[in-house]
Scaffold this motif. Structure first.
Motif, PDB file in Angstrom:
ATOM      1  N   CYS A 263      48.696  68.509   5.049  1.00 59.52           N
ATOM      2  CA  CYS A 263      47.671  69.711   5.572  1.00 59.52           C
ATOM      3  C   CYS A 263      46.617  69.191   6.341  1.00 59.52           C
TER       4      CYS A 263
ATOM      5  N   LYS B 226      40.885  76.207   0.947  1.00 57.27           N
ATOM      6  CA  LYS B 226      42.116  77.004   1.430  1.00 57.27           C
ATOM      7  C   LYS B 226      43.066  75.799   2.190  1.00 57.27           C
TER       8      LYS B 226
ATOM      9  N   GLN C  68      45.408  73.988   4.303  1.00 54.44           N
ATOM     10  CA  GLN C  68      46.034  74.789   5.749  1.00 54.44           C
ATOM     11  C   GLN C  68      47.317  73.725   6.113  1.00 54.44           C
TER      12      GLN C  68
END
Length: 484
Positions: A33, A23, A25
């Motif tokens: 990220c 994922k 983020q």
């Protein structure tokens, strides 16, 4: 806006997170990220489309991140007693050994030249000063061999290590450092010492595990085995098998008696146990293929025996990854794996792709032994393996040079499969083969088949691989038990 006035769409995850399938983020208002910030790498969001270049770049970034993490964790060796071949590079390890051991000055300078400059090798003038009876130098090479060779390909018998010849010493250093002009120097030394000594045969065979040896040297090794002691069987079979595979020739050792239980020779936790297991399986396959191509007939009295051997080979290759210890396994491309695991992964993929490809492309002869059809499941299975090899290959090709030849062979088989069956996913796999140096002609043929475009996909190759492997191996097991 796009050139046609439409809105340009970007992926919601950055390239690095997409490659690792984690994922992404990204905090509101931030441009980097959490994963990329922690790894200190560029955070790039690619446009939606078919290009795979970003993901390939992310694979390279991932490898660099792993290297940095290993460095932070202090995995570089400090002295010979803590050497671990999978935790550092050969050049760094050589440098550590040179710094920490008191050794012959001539040899120290020669080794340092390899460490500092990969384009140089031991000169004949400096190497000739190293005396075979020099105990300190012999001890150093034994340390080299024990630390960097024995865990991988221990072709030199323990009983021979007490009397290392100049050729053996040179081969050990060349095996570790992979200098570019090793072959010229080896040839010069073989003119002096020859291959009459079993130690020299074993030592030169070491190089055959990583490089393609010239035919005359391969023939000399095999001749030495035929007229020499049994301890040369493993070196001879190893060189014969991998040379035959990469040179597309028939193995010379058709009547060799192969070892059946390697566990009595090596611990099953070591790379070398699984490498030699794969090597012996490869030799069995190449020998069978040669027999079938030479004498095939559906009415041959040997047909039943050939079929049983073929199905047993396929079954052994399909089950082979399951028997690997966790540190030598590659479960998914996105997960961190050791160099040894990647080498075994790519080599085994090459052998299995070659076996399946040959069966599919020769359905009227060799293919009859396997009863395979070019259905999407089989072709997807092969394409997924090829793609995985192409993604992981660049991470280990410097340490195991013939990885490049294995990948080129894989690309050739996949190109033939695409041309024969027009399976589009084969083009996706071939998009990940970027090597234009090993076989430029083949690379051009691949690019023409791809229309000089990149092809991408979202398929889970690992899932396809394990599902097919389980189903096929269960059916093979049932069939083999009935035959027995």
């Amino acid at each position: 806006m796009g050139p046609g006035g439409g809105k340009i769409k970007y992926h919601k995850s950055c390239d690095y997170c997409r490659y690792r399938k984690v994922k992404c983020q990204l905090a509101p208002g931030e441009s980097v990220c959490a994963h990329c910030a922690r790894c200190e790498i560029p955070c790039v969001f690619s446009r939606r489309g078919k290009s795979t270049k970003r993901l390939v770049k992310s694979a390279q970034i991932a490898a660099e991140v792993q290297r940095r993490e290993r460095q932070r964790n202090g995995e570089y060796i400090e002295k010979i007693s803590t050497v671990s071949p999978s935790s550092t590079t050969e050049h760094e390890a050589l440098k550590c050994l040179t710094m920490n051991l008191s050794i012959n000055h001539t040899l120290s300078m020669a080794i340092e030249s390899i460490v500092s400059d990969g384009n140089r090798l031991l000169t004949l003038s400096s190497f000739s000063q190293i005396r075979a009876e020099d105990a300190a130098v012999n001890g150093l090479h034994k340390d080299f061999y024990t630390a960097f060779v024995q865990p991988y390909t221990p072709l030199i018998c323990e009983t021979l290590l007490s009397r290392l010849t100049p050729v053996a010493k040179l081969c050990i250093v060349c095996y570790i450092a992979n200098p570019p002009n090793w072959l010229d120097v080896i040839r010069d030394w073989l003119q002096v010492d020859g291959l009459s000594d079993p130690l020299n045969v074993s030592a030169v065979a070491l190089l055959g595990t990583k490089h393609i040896l010239p035919n005359e040297i391969v023939s000399s090794i095999i001749a030495a085995y035929r007229h020499g002691p049994p301890l040369l069987s493993l070196p001879a079979v190893t060189v014969d098998a991998w040379t035959s595979l990469l040179e597309s020739t028939s193995p010379e050792l058709q009547d060799v008696s192969l070892p059946t239980d390697l566990s009595s020779l090596f611990p099953e936790s070591l790379f070398c146990y699984h490498f030699f297991t794969l090597t012996l399986t490869l030799h069995r396959y190449l020998t069978l293929r040669h027999e079938v191509e030479r004498d095939f007939s559906p009415t041959s009295p040997l047909f039943g025996s050939w079929k049983k051997r073929a199905l047993q080979l396929e079954y052994d290759l399909l089950l082979w990854p399951v028997k690997l210890p966790i540190d030598l396994s590659v479960v998914k491309d996105e997960l961190i794996a050791t160099d040894g695991a990647l080498v075994l992964h790519i080599l085994s993929n090459t052998v299995l792709i070659l076996l399946y490809g040959h069966a599919l492309l020769n359905s009227s002869s060799f293919g009859k032994l396997h009863c395979l059809q070019p259905v999407p499941g089989v072709l997807q299975f092969l394409s997924g393996m090829a793609k995985s090899s192409f993604i992981n290959g660049p991470q280990v090709q410097d340490k195991w040079p013939n990885i490049c030849q294995n990948l080129a062979l894989t690309a050739k088989v996949m190109l033939d499969i695409y041309k024969a069956f027009e399976f589009e996913y084969a083009k996706v796999a071939l998009s990940f083969w970027k090597d234009d140096q090993t076989d430029p002609t083949l690379h051009n043929d691949v690019q023409e088949a791809l229309n000089h475009q990149d092809w991408s996909d979202d398929a889970d190759g690992a899932l396809v691989y394990w599902v097919y492997r389980d189903c096929r191996s269960m059916s093979l097991n049932l069939h083999l038990s009935e035959v027995s």
